[in-house]
Design a protein around this motif. Structure first.
Motif, PDB file in Angstrom:
ATOM      1  N   PRO A  23       0.808  -1.218   0.000  1.00 41.41           N
ATOM      2  CA  PRO A  23       0.000   0.000   0.000  1.00 41.41           C
ATOM      3  C   PRO A  23       0.843   1.271   0.000  1.00 41.41           C
ATOM      4  N   PHE A  24       2.092   1.195   0.427  1.00 41.81           N
ATOM      5  CA  PHE A  24       2.940   2.368   0.466  1.00 41.81           C
ATOM      6  C   PHE A  24       3.373   2.805  -0.936  1.00 41.81           C
ATOM      7  N   ALA A  25       3.435   1.867  -1.894  1.00 40.27           N
ATOM      8  CA  ALA A  25       3.916   2.179  -3.239  1.00 40.27           C
ATOM      9  C   ALA A  25       2.971   3.128  -3.970  1.00 40.27           C
ATOM     10  N   ALA A  26       1.689   3.104  -3.659  1.00 38.62           N
ATOM     11  CA  ALA A  26       0.709   3.930  -4.351  1.00 38.62           C
ATOM     12  C   ALA A  26       0.690   5.374  -3.851  1.00 38.62           C
ATOM     13  N   LEU A  27       1.368   5.658  -2.772  1.00 41.94           N
ATOM     14  CA  LEU A  27       1.351   7.014  -2.215  1.00 41.94           C
ATOM     15  C   LEU A  27       2.256   7.940  -3.016  1.00 41.94           C
ATOM     16  N   PRO A  28       1.887   9.215  -3.096  1.00 39.10           N
ATOM     17  CA  PRO A  28       2.662  10.149  -3.920  1.00 39.10           C
ATOM     18  C   PRO A  28       4.014  10.498  -3.299  1.00 39.10           C
ATOM     19  N   GLY A  29       4.978  10.763  -4.177  1.00 32.70           N
ATOM     20  CA  GLY A  29       6.288  11.246  -3.755  1.00 32.70           C
ATOM     21  C   GLY A  29       6.996  10.313  -2.794  1.00 32.70           C
ATOM     22  N   LEU A  30       7.623  10.915  -1.819  1.00 32.96           N
ATOM     23  CA  LEU A  30       8.384  10.145  -0.842  1.00 32.96           C
ATOM     24  C   LEU A  30       7.542   9.699   0.352  1.00 32.96           C
ATOM     25  N   SER A  31       6.243  10.008   0.361  1.00 32.52           N
ATOM     26  CA  SER A  31       5.428   9.633   1.512  1.00 32.52           C
ATOM     27  C   SER A  31       5.356   8.117   1.680  1.00 32.52           C
ATOM     28  N   GLY A  32       5.359   7.366   0.577  1.00 39.88           N
ATOM     29  CA  GLY A  32       5.377   5.906   0.675  1.00 39.88           C
ATOM     30  C   GLY A  32       6.668   5.411   1.298  1.00 39.88           C
ATOM     31  N   ASP A  33       7.789   6.015   0.895  1.00 39.17           N
ATOM     32  CA  ASP A  33       9.080   5.653   1.482  1.00 39.17           C
ATOM     33  C   ASP A  33       9.105   5.987   2.969  1.00 39.17           C
ATOM     34  N   ALA A  34       8.567   7.149   3.322  1.00 38.90           N
ATOM     35  CA  ALA A  34       8.556   7.561   4.731  1.00 38.90           C
ATOM     36  C   ALA A  34       7.725   6.600   5.568  1.00 38.90           C
ATOM     37  N   LEU A  35       6.576   6.179   5.048  1.00 36.06           N
ATOM     38  CA  LEU A  35       5.756   5.217   5.795  1.00 36.06           C
ATOM     39  C   LEU A  35       6.434   3.848   5.884  1.00 36.06           C
ATOM     40  N   ALA A  36       7.136   3.452   4.832  1.00 33.78           N
ATOM     41  CA  ALA A  36       7.868   2.176   4.871  1.00 33.78           C
ATOM     42  C   ALA A  36       8.965   2.232   5.935  1.00 33.78           C
ATOM     43  N   VAL A  37       9.685   3.372   6.006  1.00 31.87           N
ATOM     44  CA  VAL A  37      10.717   3.537   7.041  1.00 31.87           C
ATOM     45  C   VAL A  37      10.080   3.479   8.418  1.00 31.87           C
ATOM     46  N   LEU A  38       8.969   4.175   8.597  1.00 35.25           N
ATOM     47  CA  LEU A  38       8.280   4.168   9.881  1.00 35.25           C
ATOM     48  C   LEU A  38       7.853   2.753  10.264  1.00 35.25           C
ATOM     49  N   TRP A  39       7.314   2.002   9.313  1.00 35.42           N
ATOM     50  CA  TRP A  39       6.867   0.632   9.574  1.00 35.42           C
ATOM     51  C   TRP A  39       8.046  -0.248  10.000  1.00 35.42           C
ATOM     52  N   ILE A  40       9.174  -0.134   9.301  1.00 33.50           N
ATOM     53  CA  ILE A  40      10.348  -0.944   9.640  1.00 33.50           C
ATOM     54  C   ILE A  40      10.868  -0.574  11.026  1.00 33.50           C
ATOM     55  N   VAL A  41      10.935   0.726  11.321  1.00 33.94           N
ATOM     56  CA  VAL A  41      11.394   1.169  12.646  1.00 33.94           C
ATOM     57  C   VAL A  41      10.465   0.633  13.732  1.00 33.94           C
ATOM     58  N   MET A  42       9.159   0.691  13.493  1.00 33.42           N
ATOM     59  CA  MET A  42       8.208   0.176  14.484  1.00 33.42           C
ATOM     60  C   MET A  42       8.378  -1.328  14.677  1.00 33.42           C
ATOM     61  N   ALA A  43       8.592  -2.063  13.603  1.00 34.70           N
ATOM     62  CA  ALA A  43       8.803  -3.510  13.712  1.00 34.70           C
ATOM     63  C   ALA A  43      10.083  -3.816  14.492  1.00 34.70           C
ATOM     64  N   MET A  44      11.149  -3.071  14.197  1.00 33.73           N
ATOM     65  CA  MET A  44      12.403  -3.274  14.916  1.00 33.73           C
ATOM     66  C   MET A  44      12.234  -2.955  16.395  1.00 33.73           C
ATOM     67  N   ASN A  45      11.491  -1.897  16.686  1.00 32.63           N
ATOM     68  CA  ASN A  45      11.272  -1.505  18.071  1.00 32.63           C
ATOM     69  C   ASN A  45      10.443  -2.566  18.808  1.00 32.63           C
ATOM     70  N   ALA A  46       9.480  -3.158  18.115  1.00 31.96           N
ATOM     71  CA  ALA A  46       8.685  -4.221  18.735  1.00 31.96           C
ATOM     72  C   ALA A  46       9.572  -5.402  19.130  1.00 31.96           C
ATOM     73  N   PHE A  47      10.492  -5.774  18.259  1.00 33.23           N
ATOM     74  CA  PHE A  47      11.419  -6.861  18.587  1.00 33.23           C
ATOM     75  C   PHE A  47      12.324  -6.452  19.753  1.00 33.23           C
ATOM     76  N   HIS A  48      12.739  -5.196  19.755  1.00 37.26           N
ATOM     77  CA  HIS A  48      13.606  -4.736  20.837  1.00 37.26           C
ATOM     78  C   HIS A  48      12.882  -4.801  22.186  1.00 37.26           C
ATOM     79  N   LEU A  49      11.601  -4.503  22.184  1.00 39.18           N
ATOM     80  CA  LEU A  49      10.847  -4.525  23.427  1.00 39.18           C
ATOM     81  C   LEU A  49      10.724  -5.927  24.030  1.00 39.18           C
TER      82      LEU A  49
END
Length: 158
Positions: free
Chosen positions: A130-156
């Protein structure tokens, strides 16, 4: 039905290889961690384990992942960025285990790994769901946010 079974077999074989490598390398990895004094000890506050715990779990999981991907014939160039990101994440986790990094440093490391994945993996950027359909870099920003959140979940849970 036949396609489902074939897909299951494609996943089960490499998963079994990864599990076997992790199981076989587990005791030697624990022994190495003890010999190098890479142990997590109880502090009476957050760490309440009865015995010291070896700190080389991340590199062990990485080894199992590489073995599983190799057995599936998936160690090509298209997976190089993801494997390097996994190695960076495992190394960063080990550094955190040894030196107890600040939350800001942990966040910066997670963001760096996520940026590396999103910006360095063209196939991932083209297939970002779903991030690929977003305009400009917003899809990339959401993908980065998702990865950071996943990494943080594992860290917790670590």
């Amino acid at each position: 039905m036949a396609e489902t079974l074939r897909t299951l077999a494609d996943v089960a074989g490499p998963a079994l290889v990864g599990w076997t490598v992790a199981w076989a390398a587990g005791r030697p990895t624990i022994a190495l961690a003890r010999r190098l004094a890479l142990l997590d000890v109880a502090d009476g506050r957050l760490k309440l384990q009865a015995r010291p715990v070896a700190l080389l779990g991340g590199p062990l999981v990485l080894l199992a992942l590489v073995a599983a991907l190799a057995s599936a014939g998936r160690l090509g160039a298209s997976h190089g960025v993801l494997l390097l990101a996994a190695a960076l994440s495992a190394a960063f986790g080990l550094l955190d285990d040894i030196w107890v990094l600040s939350p800001a440093t942990k966040l910066a490391g997670a963001v760096a790994v996520a940026l590396f994945v999103v910006m360095g993996h063209e196939h991932l950027r083209a297939q970002a769901g779903p991030f690929a359909a977003l305009p400009g870099l917003s899809g990339d920003a959401l993908a980065v946010l998702w990865i950071v959140m996943a990494m943080n979940a594992f860290h917790l849970i670590d």
